[in-house]
Design an enzyme around this catalytic site. Structure first.
Site, mmCIF file in Angstrom:
data_model
loop_
_atom_site.group_PDB
_atom_site.id
_atom_site.type_symbol
_atom_site.label_atom_id
_atom_site.label_comp_id
_atom_site.label_asym_id
_atom_site.label_seq_id
_atom_site.Cartn_x
_atom_site.Cartn_y
_atom_site.Cartn_z
ATOM 1 N N ASP A 231 23.265 -19.999 -27.080
ATOM 2 C CA ASP A 231 22.300 -21.282 -26.617
ATOM 3 C C ASP A 231 23.381 -22.342 -27.317
ATOM 4 O OD1 ASP A 231 20.531 -22.990 -26.615
ATOM 5 O OD2 ASP A 231 19.055 -22.316 -27.701
ATOM 6 N N TRP A 232 23.127 -23.657 -26.627
ATOM 7 C CA TRP A 232 24.082 -24.878 -26.699
ATOM 8 C C TRP A 232 24.417 -25.244 -28.302
ATOM 9 C CZ3 TRP A 232 23.526 -22.766 -22.386
ATOM 10 C CH2 TRP A 232 24.293 -23.551 -21.371
#
Ligand code: BGC
Length: 794
Positions: A231-232
């Site tokens: 995930d970012w």
């Protein structure tokens, strides 16, 4: 490209190039190595439309290219319609192709453990079978166009509060049956190009570093061969991530993590073969996407808008109707609620689409021939009751035959990164509903991505839950009101009477770091039904303008043996006067314990008087629970019906080889017993999070425990106030709240080079008491800060 060619490329890459490939070029592109013929590919959010930012260098939420905004997952889940989700996926995929996007970051299928999770609007259900089936259908649709889908957030990311440093503590049965089951279905049936690892820890290990989860379960047990992307900003110990099989870090976070990988290989703490395995999967992904760029596709934005409307209409759930709906032709309507002008159609955060063609009710109702007088009645920017607005609304209602009030959760209530703290709608809306209901019959159209409490329910004649209907949600509302569309949605989550009834109520955000999932498998209807709690609306519930009768349940077997199947069926007849669709549900209920689970669902469309037989084939897994491995349950009831609480018929299936379900007493007041819960673990995987001295994993809120930390926190708040446009994408308060709960490392990776690791280290020295040295370090890093938005190509 065949594997041998990929291996040839790998053999030509230097260690540095391999490490470089393991993170993006910027916020949205993979890293290209032109000399070796490795292209870069672009991915964007997802999941209910495309959010292709004009500025691809930053992961901060920026203005994006207009795109079709489809209804959010909380809405589409209510369709219970795999084909519809497939169609939506295909339309999304075609639009992605048009925009040059290779992969859409979605769908998200995390379980709705509590109605409070700020991201529930992006997720499908409290039930893993429903979430997994719909997720798989959407993935297949997206990928049918040559666009990749990225299933997220793997796994157990069920709250937003301190989501990047929180530890979901889940016993193995609940983990497999509730939190992984949907992912397993979506991976096996959808075969996504990628899976996104979640921000949080699971049982003491960051999901992106959990070898048992990625290598063991996802790749080993489920056979997933695609890409695992972070995930970012979710990478903490990058070399541990590589060893666990987290292939790609997104976005590019500066050189720090690349250097860590290189160092770890050189000093022998990371096996280069593990790095090569990640690079191999990245290259397979990139070349697969590259090849797809040649496939033909068609994108028709008008058609997509019409599809968005159809999805919204087919997902709306009629929750109450004393006969007011559909509206009689020619009735005069008082259209009330500011949402009629400024619709609630999506949630905020990374999934926030710039809609290509946004409708509102004012326009849509007119074009559908509804005669109305409009008065806002309340303002959506606050909850204060405004007597002048109310009087105006009352006046409009007096002049009309019926009132249609569009009410629900204001936009600031549903933001990625921020959980709700209650389940109310604002008081100014409640006041409007109650006052108008004294004057005229009221139909409420409810908007919002998650359940609300409804103390006002008894005063209204009709209630349609429209959730978040996307850009064409307003005309879908008009279609439902006029009867042009017969509502056929059913709730994909239980609506409790009050928040305190939710099984996770006492264990949701009581601790920043350790989240004890004390209710175990008793999530959603599994709990409410087992605890025999009265609910506002049960899971699977939804009315129609027609009626359906169930009869003649049949089965091909009265007992089950390992490896076999049992097929059950029932006849369903449309006994009312309108054509309509029914979602037929099949549950398995244990005979010896209060436990029930959804095992199948089908949506059928029937003309008045028409009937059809609906059948479900249940397999070993449907009759199993997880202990050490999957085990068969003892004799069960297989039930068919219209909701989890409206099961019309059942048969018993004997399972001679079954074992009793593990005992876990159901707490009726939510005060789950600690000892019984801890007894589910060999060792409780609590984490101790050292607050002081602060590390790169500390948040601004953690800093508050020391004086100098509070000063730093205040300075950041001032900076946000000065530099963030209050009327902009997110506004000050929300932006600050998001920043405050993000650890330093995430602020670095999401800032696109604005805030570097060097600067973060300076801040940490300051808050750890080395103020002077810290200031020097901070400013020296600040001066050296070359914009690290884009990785320099080597
Ligand atoms: C979200 C992801 C999203 C990513 C990129 C993260 O904050 O959790 O769902 O895909 O940002 O915007």
């Amino acid at each position: 490209m065949v594997m041998e060619q990929i291996d040839t490329i790998i053999s030509q890459l230097s260690l540095e190039q391999k490490a470089d490939l393991c993170s993006g070029l910027d916020a949205w592109n993979t890293f290209p190595i032109k000399d070796c013929g490795v292209p870069g590919v672009l991915m964007t959010d997802g999941p209910h439309g495309l959010r292709k930012q004009y500025d691809e260098s930053t992961a901060m939420l920026e203005q994006s290219v207009p795109a079709t905004c489809y209804p959010a997952a909380s809405t589409t889940a209510c369709s219970w319609d795999r084909e519809l989700l497939y169609e939506m996926g295909a339309a999304l995929g075609s639009e992605a192709r048009e925009q040059g996007i290779s992969m859409v970051l979605g769908p998200g299928i995390n379980i709705k453990r509590s109605p409070l999770c700020g991201r529930n609007f992006e997720y499908f259900s409290e039930d893993p079978a429903l979430a997994g089936e719909l997720g798989a259908a959407m993935i297949r649709g997206i990928q049918s166009t040559g666009t990749g889908a990225c299933l997220k957030h793997f796994a157990a990311n069920n709250r937003e509060y301190f989501r990047m440093v929180s530890n979901s503590i889940i016993d193995k049965r609940a983990l497999r049956e509730i939190y992984l089951d949907g992912f397993e279905r979506a991976v096996k049936k959808g075969k996504p190009y990628a899976v996104m690892s979640a921000y949080n820890m699971l049982n003491g290990t960051y999901c992106g570093e959990a070898s048992a989860l990625i290598r063991g379960v996802l790749r080993g047990e489920w056979g997933f061969g695609g890409l695992v992307v972070s995930d970012w900003g979710a990478c903490y110990n990058r070399e541990k991530g590589i060893a666990a099989g987290l292939d790609l870090e997104m976005p590019y976070s500066g050189e720090e993590n690349t250097n860590r990988i290189i160092r770890a290989v050189k000093n022998g703490t990371l096996d280069e073969a593990d790095l090569d395995a990640c690079v191999r999967r990245i290259l397979s992904f990139v070349f697969r996407c590259e090849k797809n760029k040649k496939l033909p596709y068609q994108c028709d934005m008008e058609k997509n808008h019409a599809l968005a409307r159809r999805i919204a209409a087919e997902s709306a759930v009629l929750l109450k109707n004393d006969g007011l709906l559909p509206l009689k032709p020619g009735v005069k309507v008082a259209l009330l609620g500011e949402f009629a002008e400024h619709p609630r159609y999506q949630g905020a955060g990374s999934s926030m689409i710039h809609p290509a063609n946004l409708e509102n009710a004012i326009g849509a109702f007119r074009s559908h021939g509804i005669h109305y007088t409009y008065a806002p009645g309340f303002s959506i920017s606050g909850d204060t009751v405004d007597e002048t607005m109310l009087a105006e609304a009352e006046c409009a209602a007096r002049d009309c035959d019926v009132a249609v009030i569009i009410a629900g959760l204001p936009p600031q209530y549903e933001v990625e990164g921020i959980d709700r703290t209650h389940m109310h709608i604002p008081q100014n809306q409640i006041e409007l509903i109650e006052r108008i209901a004294k004057i005229k019959p009221v139909a409420v159209l409810l908007c919002g991505g998650a359940p609300v409490e409804m103390p006002w329910l008894s005063s209204v004649s009709a209630l349609v839950n429209c959730y978040l209907g996307g850009e064409a949600g307003a005309s879908a509302m008009a279609q439902i009101l006029t009867g042009e569309v017969n509502p056929s949605g059913k709730l994909a989550e239980t609506y409790p009477l009050r928040l305190a009834d939710n099984p996770s109520y006492h264990f949701f955000s009581d601790d920043r770091h350790n989240v004890e999932y004390r209710e175990s498998v008793y999530v959603g209807y599994r709990y409410y039904d087992a605890a025999e709690k009265e609910v506002l609306f049960p899971f699977g519930f939804g009315l129609s303008y027609t009626t359906f009768e169930y009869s003649d349940m049949q089965t091909d077997a009265g007992s089950f043996a390992p490896g076999g199947t049992v097929t059950v069926s029932a006849r369903v007849e449309n006994t009312g006067g309108a054509a309509g669709a029914e979602v037929v549900q099949c549950y398995v209920r244990a005979d010896e314990a209060p436990f029930k689970k959804l095992c199948g669902f089908e949506k059928i469309f029937l003309q008045p008087g028409e009937s059809a037989r609906v059948s479900f084939t249940l397999t070993e897994r449907d009759f199993s629970f997880f202990s050490d491995g999957w085990q068969l349950m003892q004799d069960v009831h297989v039930l068919i019906g219209a909701s989890s609480r409206d099961l019309r018929m059942g048969i018993i299936v004997e399972i001679p080889e079954g074992k009793p379900l593990p005992e876990y007493p159901v707490s009726t007041d939510g005060h789950w017993n600690a000892m019984q819960y801890y007894g589910l673990f060999e060792k409780i995987p609590h984490i101790t999070f050292s607050i002081h001295p602060f590390t790169i994993n500390a948040t601004l809120k953690d800093f508050d425990s020391v004086t100098i930390g509070r000063t730093v926190h205040r300075l950041v708040a001032k900076f946000v106030e000065k530099h963030i446009d209050p009327g902009g994408y997110m506004g000050h308060d929300i932006m600050l709240q998001l920043l405050e709960e993000n650890p330093m490392r995430v602020l670095v990776s999401m800032s696109g080079g604005f805030f570097t690791y060097g600067m973060a280290r300076g801040v940490l020295m300051i808050v750890n008491g080395q103020v002077f040295m810290g200031l020097l370090a901070f400013f020296s890093a600040y001066r050296k800060r070359k914009k690290q938005k884009i990785k320099s190509k080597k």
